[in-house]
Design an enzyme around this catalytic site. Sequence first.
Site, PDB file in Angstrom:
ATOM      1  N   ASP A 106       0.820  -1.207   0.000  1.00  0.00           N
ATOM      2  CA  ASP A 106       0.000   0.000   0.000  1.00  0.00           C
ATOM      3  C   ASP A 106       0.861   1.267   0.000  1.00  0.00           C
ATOM      4  O   ASP A 106       2.031   1.241   0.377  1.00  0.00           O
ATOM      5  CB  ASP A 106      -0.902   0.030   1.244  1.00  0.00           C
ATOM      6  CG  ASP A 106      -1.949  -1.067   1.204  1.00  0.00           C
ATOM      7  OD1 ASP A 106      -2.282  -1.529   0.099  1.00  0.00           O
ATOM      8  OD2 ASP A 106      -2.424  -1.452   2.286  1.00  0.00           O
TER       9      ASP A 106
HETATM   10  N1  URA Z   1      -1.468  -6.014   3.596  1.00  0.00           N
HETATM   11  C1  URA Z   1      -1.948  -4.753   3.660  1.00  0.00           C
HETATM   12  O1  URA Z   1      -3.007  -4.507   4.221  1.00  0.00           O
HETATM   13  N2  URA Z   1      -1.215  -3.774   3.095  1.00  0.00           N
HETATM   14  C2  URA Z   1      -0.031  -3.994   2.473  1.00  0.00           C
HETATM   15  O2  URA Z   1       0.586  -3.051   1.983  1.00  0.00           O
HETATM   16  C3  URA Z   1       0.449  -5.311   2.431  1.00  0.00           C
HETATM   17  C4  URA Z   1      -0.293  -6.306   2.990  1.00  0.00           C
END
Ligand code: URA
Length: 260
Positions: A106
């Site tokens: 993310d």
């Molecule tokens: N899970 C998430 O919620 N965000 C990420 O960036 C990676 C795994």
Amino acid sequence: MEKLERLQKVIAAAGVASRRKAEELITSGVVKVNGKTVKELGTKVSPQDKIEVNGIPVHKENHVYLLMNKPRGCVTTMKDEFDRKTVMDFIGKEITERVYPVGRLDYDTAGVLLLTNDGDFANKMMHPRTHIPKTYLARVKGIATKGSLKPLVNGVKIKDYVTAPAAFHIVSTDTENDSTLVELTIHEGRYHQVKLMFEAVGHPVKRLRRDRFAFLDANGVEQGKFRHLAKSEVKELLRIAEEEASEKMPIRVMKGMRQY
Ligand code: URA
């Protein structure tokens, strides 16, 4: 005899796209072999065949495998529709091959991110049958306990899906700020998976970092920097992917997975 290979494999191996995306390109009619549009997925090509995607010739590139320590505040797409910073901004001109991220993190997640131009490798790392362990360090809201996090071990419902077994370790609790630092190892890679898992047990994530992808960590790699993987590391990742995919999955508690 000349080596014939499947068209989608050659396109992926050239770093144009992942294997799955290469298949989409073929069926959508933007791939030509020796000047003729080819839409058949099984088509075999030889090294002499001239392949074009959207009119651009496909050249075989040397394979490059990078480990980046992704900073927060950038996306893992090649280009962002909102013009936000992408991880590609940190790659710079030093890497001339067309690498792209293996999976996603993310915008506000930091940590270990692999990039490559080897579509086959990327596919193996991301394939749903490949249960490569990924370890995250999460600062979550509230004081989490072994009891409150226990559902993560057997699986929790996120949207319409029940997660596979995971392992957690409570690193520390901060009563003053009402938060807990938790290490979580999962073997899947669904969209927002870690955030949704913690939310499901009543501890929303405040801050997230991926500490390990299989045996790889970001030690010695500053945020926003990257290093090349050693050949032995690539080989080991492929071995793990193969081993994990050949197991009678989906649900089993993984080898080497710490249970707390
Ligand atoms: N899970 C998430 O919620 N965000 C990420 O960036 C990676 C795994």
